[in-house]
Design a protein around this motif. Structure first.
Motif, PDB file in Angstrom:
ATOM      1  N   HIS A  36     -68.337 -24.131   4.529  1.00 24.81           N
ATOM      2  CA  HIS A  36     -68.578 -24.990   5.690  1.00 24.81           C
ATOM      3  C   HIS A  36     -68.513 -26.461   5.291  1.00 24.81           C
ATOM      4  O   HIS A  36     -69.495 -27.194   5.400  1.00 24.81           O
ATOM      5  CB  HIS A  36     -69.925 -24.653   6.318  1.00 24.81           C
ATOM      6  N   ALA A  37     -67.308 -26.869   4.845  1.00 28.63           N
ATOM      7  CA  ALA A  37     -67.158 -28.230   4.321  1.00 28.63           C
ATOM      8  C   ALA A  37     -66.799 -29.244   5.402  1.00 28.63           C
ATOM      9  O   ALA A  37     -66.773 -30.447   5.143  1.00 28.63           O
ATOM     10  CB  ALA A  37     -66.091 -28.238   3.223  1.00 28.63           C
ATOM     11  N   GLY A  38     -66.550 -28.757   6.598  1.00 25.73           N
ATOM     12  CA  GLY A  38     -66.108 -29.672   7.660  1.00 25.73           C
ATOM     13  C   GLY A  38     -67.235 -30.186   8.531  1.00 25.73           C
ATOM     14  O   GLY A  38     -67.033 -31.051   9.387  1.00 25.73           O
ATOM     15  N   LEU A  39     -68.427 -29.646   8.308  1.00 19.15           N
ATOM     16  CA  LEU A  39     -69.585 -30.074   9.096  1.00 19.15           C
ATOM     17  C   LEU A  39     -70.135 -31.347   8.448  1.00 19.15           C
ATOM     18  O   LEU A  39     -70.651 -31.291   7.329  1.00 19.15           O
ATOM     19  CB  LEU A  39     -70.619 -28.941   9.081  1.00 19.15           C
ATOM     20  N   LEU A  40     -69.999 -32.436   9.117  1.00 17.47           N
ATOM     21  CA  LEU A  40     -70.441 -33.717   8.544  1.00 17.47           C
ATOM     22  C   LEU A  40     -71.799 -34.141   9.115  1.00 17.47           C
ATOM     23  O   LEU A  40     -72.210 -33.680  10.182  1.00 17.47           O
ATOM     24  CB  LEU A  40     -69.400 -34.809   8.820  1.00 17.47           C
ATOM     25  N   LEU A  41     -72.416 -35.042   8.379  1.00 19.65           N
ATOM     26  CA  LEU A  41     -73.712 -35.581   8.822  1.00 19.65           C
ATOM     27  C   LEU A  41     -73.630 -36.121  10.246  1.00 19.65           C
ATOM     28  O   LEU A  41     -74.530 -35.908  11.064  1.00 19.65           O
ATOM     29  CB  LEU A  41     -74.133 -36.695   7.848  1.00 19.65           C
ATOM     30  N   GLU A  42     -72.509 -36.795  10.552  1.00 18.43           N
ATOM     31  CA  GLU A  42     -72.383 -37.408  11.876  1.00 18.43           C
ATOM     32  C   GLU A  42     -72.297 -36.377  13.009  1.00 18.43           C
ATOM     33  O   GLU A  42     -72.517 -36.700  14.164  1.00 18.43           O
ATOM     34  CB  GLU A  42     -71.146 -38.325  11.914  1.00 18.43           C
ATOM     35  N   HIS A  43     -71.916 -35.116  12.653  1.00 24.12           N
ATOM     36  CA  HIS A  43     -71.821 -34.090  13.697  1.00 24.12           C
ATOM     37  C   HIS A  43     -73.183 -33.545  14.106  1.00 24.12           C
ATOM     38  O   HIS A  43     -73.337 -33.007  15.206  1.00 24.12           O
ATOM     39  CB  HIS A  43     -70.976 -32.907  13.209  1.00 24.12           C
ATOM     40  N   CYS A  99     -78.055 -31.668   5.198  1.00 18.97           N
ATOM     41  CA  CYS A  99     -77.658 -33.039   5.564  1.00 18.97           C
ATOM     42  C   CYS A  99     -78.845 -33.813   6.133  1.00 18.97           C
ATOM     43  O   CYS A  99     -79.069 -34.986   5.811  1.00 18.97           O
ATOM     44  CB  CYS A  99     -76.534 -33.031   6.601  1.00 18.97           C
ATOM     45  N   LEU A 100     -79.584 -33.125   6.978  1.00 16.25           N
ATOM     46  CA  LEU A 100     -80.689 -33.776   7.671  1.00 16.25           C
ATOM     47  C   LEU A 100     -81.825 -34.092   6.694  1.00 16.25           C
ATOM     48  O   LEU A 100     -82.436 -35.169   6.760  1.00 16.25           O
ATOM     49  CB  LEU A 100     -81.181 -32.830   8.773  1.00 16.25           C
ATOM     50  N   ALA A 101     -82.060 -33.146   5.790  1.00 18.84           N
ATOM     51  CA  ALA A 101     -83.152 -33.334   4.828  1.00 18.84           C
ATOM     52  C   ALA A 101     -82.875 -34.525   3.915  1.00 18.84           C
ATOM     53  O   ALA A 101     -83.789 -35.277   3.571  1.00 18.84           O
ATOM     54  CB  ALA A 101     -83.346 -32.056   4.006  1.00 18.84           C
ATOM     55  N   HIS A 102     -81.590 -34.641   3.514  1.00 20.43           N
ATOM     56  CA  HIS A 102     -81.259 -35.702   2.560  1.00 20.43           C
ATOM     57  C   HIS A 102     -80.710 -36.961   3.228  1.00 20.43           C
ATOM     58  O   HIS A 102     -80.552 -37.974   2.579  1.00 20.43           O
ATOM     59  CB  HIS A 102     -80.234 -35.186   1.544  1.00 20.43           C
ATOM     60  N   HIS A 103     -80.392 -36.817   4.493  1.00 18.77           N
ATOM     61  CA  HIS A 103     -79.649 -37.864   5.183  1.00 18.77           C
ATOM     62  C   HIS A 103     -78.461 -38.339   4.350  1.00 18.77           C
ATOM     63  O   HIS A 103     -78.226 -39.532   4.145  1.00 18.77           O
ATOM     64  CB  HIS A 103     -80.547 -39.035   5.592  1.00 18.77           C
ATOM     65  N   GLN A 104     -77.721 -37.357   3.884  1.00 25.06           N
ATOM     66  CA  GLN A 104     -76.523 -37.624   3.079  1.00 25.06           C
ATOM     67  C   GLN A 104     -75.380 -36.781   3.612  1.00 25.06           C
ATOM     68  O   GLN A 104     -75.598 -35.798   4.331  1.00 25.06           O
ATOM     69  CB  GLN A 104     -76.769 -37.218   1.623  1.00 25.06           C
ATOM     70  N   GLU A 105     -74.171 -37.155   3.183  1.00 26.66           N
ATOM     71  CA  GLU A 105     -73.012 -36.378   3.609  1.00 26.66           C
ATOM     72  C   GLU A 105     -73.048 -35.003   2.949  1.00 26.66           C
ATOM     73  O   GLU A 105     -73.494 -34.855   1.807  1.00 26.66           O
ATOM     74  CB  GLU A 105     -71.712 -37.135   3.240  1.00 26.66           C
ATOM     75  N   ASN A 106     -72.583 -34.004   3.683  1.00 25.43           N
ATOM     76  CA  ASN A 106     -72.441 -32.614   3.231  1.00 25.43           C
ATOM     77  C   ASN A 106     -71.781 -32.579   1.842  1.00 25.43           C
ATOM     78  O   ASN A 106     -70.672 -33.071   1.664  1.00 25.43           O
ATOM     79  CB  ASN A 106     -71.564 -31.896   4.281  1.00 25.43           C
ATOM     80  N   PHE A 107     -72.474 -31.984   0.857  1.00 21.74           N
ATOM     81  CA  PHE A 107     -71.915 -31.983  -0.504  1.00 21.74           C
ATOM     82  C   PHE A 107     -70.686 -31.097  -0.634  1.00 21.74           C
ATOM     83  O   PHE A 107     -69.927 -31.223  -1.592  1.00 21.74           O
ATOM     84  CB  PHE A 107     -72.977 -31.616  -1.548  1.00 21.74           C
ATOM     85  N   LEU A 108     -70.480 -30.211   0.306  1.00 23.34           N
ATOM     86  CA  LEU A 108     -69.262 -29.393   0.262  1.00 23.34           C
ATOM     87  C   LEU A 108     -68.051 -30.242   0.644  1.00 23.34           C
ATOM     88  O   LEU A 108     -66.926 -29.965   0.229  1.00 23.34           O
ATOM     89  CB  LEU A 108     -69.385 -28.203   1.226  1.00 23.34           C
ATOM     90  N   TYR A 109     -68.300 -31.268   1.445  1.00 24.30           N
ATOM     91  CA  TYR A 109     -67.238 -32.207   1.835  1.00 24.30           C
ATOM     92  C   TYR A 109     -66.984 -33.206   0.708  1.00 24.30           C
ATOM     93  O   TYR A 109     -65.846 -33.383   0.261  1.00 24.30           O
ATOM     94  CB  TYR A 109     -67.647 -32.923   3.125  1.00 24.30           C
TER      95      TYR A 109
END
Lengths: 548, 548
Positions: free
Chosen positions: B242-249, B272-282
């Motif tokens: 699931h690398a396409g799910l971004l923080l902004e989504h 993403c929400l916990a770290h407020h960072q971009e998805n590491f798979l992305y």
């Protein structure tokens, strides 16, 4: 064998369980002066939804029949020579039947009238069928489904047939066709009609053939008209009549892979061939119209040449007949008789649209009534599914009514479970079509059910479904304990792995973040406000601070 | 309860009955030097048909696994640094896997190679999965179906899982996803792979989450890569990532009716929400590509934001993610890694096409792999049907693989019967799609079955069907006597009323008439011939006398 179990006997009539056992937390209520039935489903959050209801009056003695709700409406029209809904609509009259349908559909009665006047919708409602709760069939209304019942030479009893009717409408059949062919054909039909809150259709040629001991060559127009009158007086609401199959079409079927698969079609083809004359239903069509106008029996113009397999779909024979059905439609309309047009059959996905397009064009938008279509031939035992696929698609294109197909299609006579399986598959197809057509309010039930699912309100999810019994049974197979029905997870993922729960957390976190931002925003605005000297302002597009 | 019967317990593993009992008059044969398996169905008229076969080697000890048919092919490539089918295809090499698929599909091996080179098809085939019988997924090939199996925290055993695999492929699953989440996840997967003639897919993030005791916030890219390697070495053929799910989504889903319904999607959204960072798979996608290229594991780019209800279909979150999946596709291709794209979910009929159109455009025609879609939310207990409708349609538009849905969807963990019901519904959808796509030879089986039906060859009709057991069982419910299987009628109409019989009479009569006309024609020609002086002539379009 489905479910890995063996059935030992066909079910015997045993009486149906109370409606409330099939639909927990539902009650039937009546709306308005016409007492239109709806089913109200109460939810655990205190809300409720009203859904379309076909179940009819409950608890009546089958030997007495259901109440005659139309008796008064019909009585006051007794002097009208052409008491058809089409005739009234053309006069600008909104009948009780039209008003009843408008309430059921949640639309303006004038829409109902105008669609009927234009021939684009019908209300099959024989004046001798006072027990009827009227139903409208047309592309601008909810997609309807028909269930077939009927005995055969091999098995089935009259009591069983009435119970099949009740069983079909319990699960949502909008109309029922009585396709009986046995010796008690008249009496069976009488019982069905007196117990039928839904329109009943028949294929009168079947009874005619009984009368001539199965010899198709002995059929005559007079015998046919006599049989129509017999059935019309009993209250049959629509007749399937194969008047579009012409002598010239018959040779077109000789090279087909599965010839003529419609029973009525093959009977008429047999007659044409035996006499080398034109189909007497075609040559005698105006006399048939005159008779049907007297009782307001609607035509279901039969597709005797529908394709019986993928290879025969959309061929010259099928479309040759369809074109004739369009001509006959105009003649019937001349006599103020309501008309719908029957359609296939077996059609692969990419050939479905042509059926709908040509039917609309050639038959002047008269309602289409299709059997499936089945989108492949290779799944006997599952033809409720192969055909529900085709039905959903042609329904979304505007087919007014979908004739169900059961898992027993091509294999045998459906029993109670087959009838239910067929009806539910078709409720799915019809509802999918209504969503696609954007029918007002159609999505409400989906939305409520999905909300209940998301909030782990299991019972509401079950009760909002088409078949709560099955939903509950399948759920209980995995998690039988009563506590599981309030569990905030399901057995697919287990308690620690539930995407719905995680999603709820995401939502909560987002809401918290929004709240925090809103508060931060308010503090900033507050600071700005003070900086600017304390003047009151409003953003152009309204207050721009989200209030959680 | 389906069939009106109550299930008391979940089935225990019991070993499957011999293949011949499920498919009478069938035998497995091997074609060509690559020993491509096909199933040959023998008919009573002396002919036969070969059908695509997914059942795999029979009678192997599950503790030993099935034969390693690819071992030699793989061994000779051991020096290649990027042993992916995409890399070979781009070099112009036709691998054994490609040739195997070409024989299975009845197409030119060069078509297979060129479609793979272009990214429009994939053969998921890990070099550590020598037991595989390769399968090609792409819009220009037969539509495939996937079945999901897997234990969960609540129930299921390892033996059961292997049997579920065998059960799924018996009925036609082309690939199987192991979605296990329990404690024996590694060992379960090992057993499944060693017994799997079909590609096996997994969602590695599930195992990662086990490793961090269910705390999504503790997930890291290193842990993920380590888990990928562990699974790749076992032979998993494709990974859902699931690398396409971004923080902004993520905030886009907060207002949804059912939020995030994908497990993987919700895990990543939680991270993403916990770290407020971009998805590491992305952010770590290129490292993931490098790892997957070593083993030729294909991407199944996950749609973590697929809609979970009709109301959420085609929304900004869903399409936002789809667009990112298109970007990732190009990156994966840069590393010679094969890619397919996962799709919805719940979508009403009229919104399906947009999914296919955007996927084609944004994802550069990489194969689409959709879950259904379900075309309504209101039928829990029947979601194999609601989704088969959507699957058939999106399949006909070119979706390469359809992920099955069972009747237990939304309700519980599927048992053996649910798996079979799901697989058969999806075989119907896939075949309907193949007919619509005009796949060469797809209609042959329909044609043979319909011919058998028309000629009352009951056994041939059963044996040509997707599920002979069920067809026979349903037929026998109405007409159990062995003689009925040769009867020239069925229980629907009874012996004196059979449209198939009448139709045969019509055909005979037409043939007789044609013969008579032909004879009359010949006599006339003969007379003309003599009149004209006996000169020989031929009609322009060939001999114009029909020879019966």
């Amino acid at each position: 064998m489905r479910n890995g179990k063996t059935k030992t006997t066909l079910e015997q009539p045993q009486g149906l369980r109370p409606l409330a056992e099939s639909f927990p937390n539902s009650r039937k209520i009546e709306v308005g002066d016409l007492k239109v039935p709806v089913r109200e489903i109460s939810l655990t959050d205190g809300t409720s939804i009203q859904v379309y209801d076909t179940t009819g009056p409950q608890g009546c003695d089958v030997r007495t029949g259901v109440p005659k709700r139309r008796a008064e409406w019909i009585a006051k029209r007794k002097d009208d020579k052409t008491p058809t809904q089409l005739w009234y609509a053309r006069q600008g009259v909104i009948t009780e039947e039209m008003r009843f349908c408008a309430i059921r559909e949640g639309v303006d009665p004038e829409l109902v009238r105008s669609e009927i006047a234009r021939g684009r919708a019908i209300i099959p409602a024989n004046i001798h069928h006072p027990e009827l709760e009227p139903v409208i069939l047309g592309r601008n209304f909810l997609t309807k489904i028909n269930a077939n019942i009927g005995n055969s030479a091999l098995r089935s009893s009259i009591e069983e047939e009435v119970e099949k009717l009740q069983w079909s409408i319990r699960w949502g059949a909008d109309t029922v066709m009585d396709l009986s062919t046995g010796k008690d054909i008249h009496q069976t039909r009488e019982w069905i009609l007196r117990n039928a809150p839904v329109p009943i259709g028949t294929v009168p040629i079947y009874q005619c053939l009984e009368k001539v001991d199965g010899k198709a060559a002995d059929l005559t127009l007079d015998l046919f008209l006599e049989t129509l009158e017999e059935q019309a007086l009993q209250g049959v609401d629509y007749f399937t009549i194969h008047a579009g199959l012409l002598l010239e079409h018959v040779p077109m079927t000789a090279k087909r892979r599965t010839g003529i698969v419609s029973r009525g079609g093959s009977i008429m083809a047999g007659w044409c061939l035996a006499h080398h004359q034109e189909n007497f239903l075609y040559t005698g069509f105006e006399r048939i119209c005159q008779l049907m106008a007297k009782y307001d029996v609607a035509f279901s113009l039969g597709d005797g040449l529908r394709p019986g397999c993928i290879a025969d779909a959309n061929d010259a024979a099928q479309f040759g007949e369809l074109k004739v059905l369009g001509e006959l439609t105009e003649i019937a309309w001349k006599y103020d008789v309501q008309v719908m047009i029957e359609g296939p059959g077996h059609v692969p996905l990419h050939k479905i649209k042509e059926n709908m397009d040509l039917q609309l064009e050639w038959c002047h938008e008269a309602p289409f009534y299709t059997l499936g279509p089945l989108v492949t031939d290779i799944a006997p035992g599952y033809d409720h599914i192969t055909s529900a696929i085709g039905a959903a698609i042609i329904g979304s294109m505007g087919t007014a009514m979908l004739c169900y197909v059961t898992p027993k299609e091509h294999l045998g006579l459906p029993d109670r479970q087959d009838v239910k399986d067929g009806v539910i598959a078709y409720k799915i197809a019809a509802h999918a079509a209504d969503l696609a057509k954007g029918h007002p309010g159609a999505q409400d039930r989906d939305d409520l059910l999905s909300k209940a699912r998301f909030e782990f309100r299991w019972e509401d999810q079950f009760n909002l479904s088409l078949d709560p019994e099955t939903a509950i049974a399948l759920h209980d197979e995995s998690m039988p304990a009563p506590a599981a029905k309030t569990a905030h997870f399901c057995s697919m993922c287990g308690p620690h792995f539930c995407s719905m729960r995680i999603s709820q957390d995401v939502r909560d976190a987002a809401a918290a973040k929004e709240l925090a931002e809103a508060q931060a925003g308010m503090q900033q605005k507050s600071a700005e406000f003070l900086q600017k000297g304390g003047e009151v302002y409003l953003a152009a597009a309204g207050v721009d601070v989200p209030v959680p």
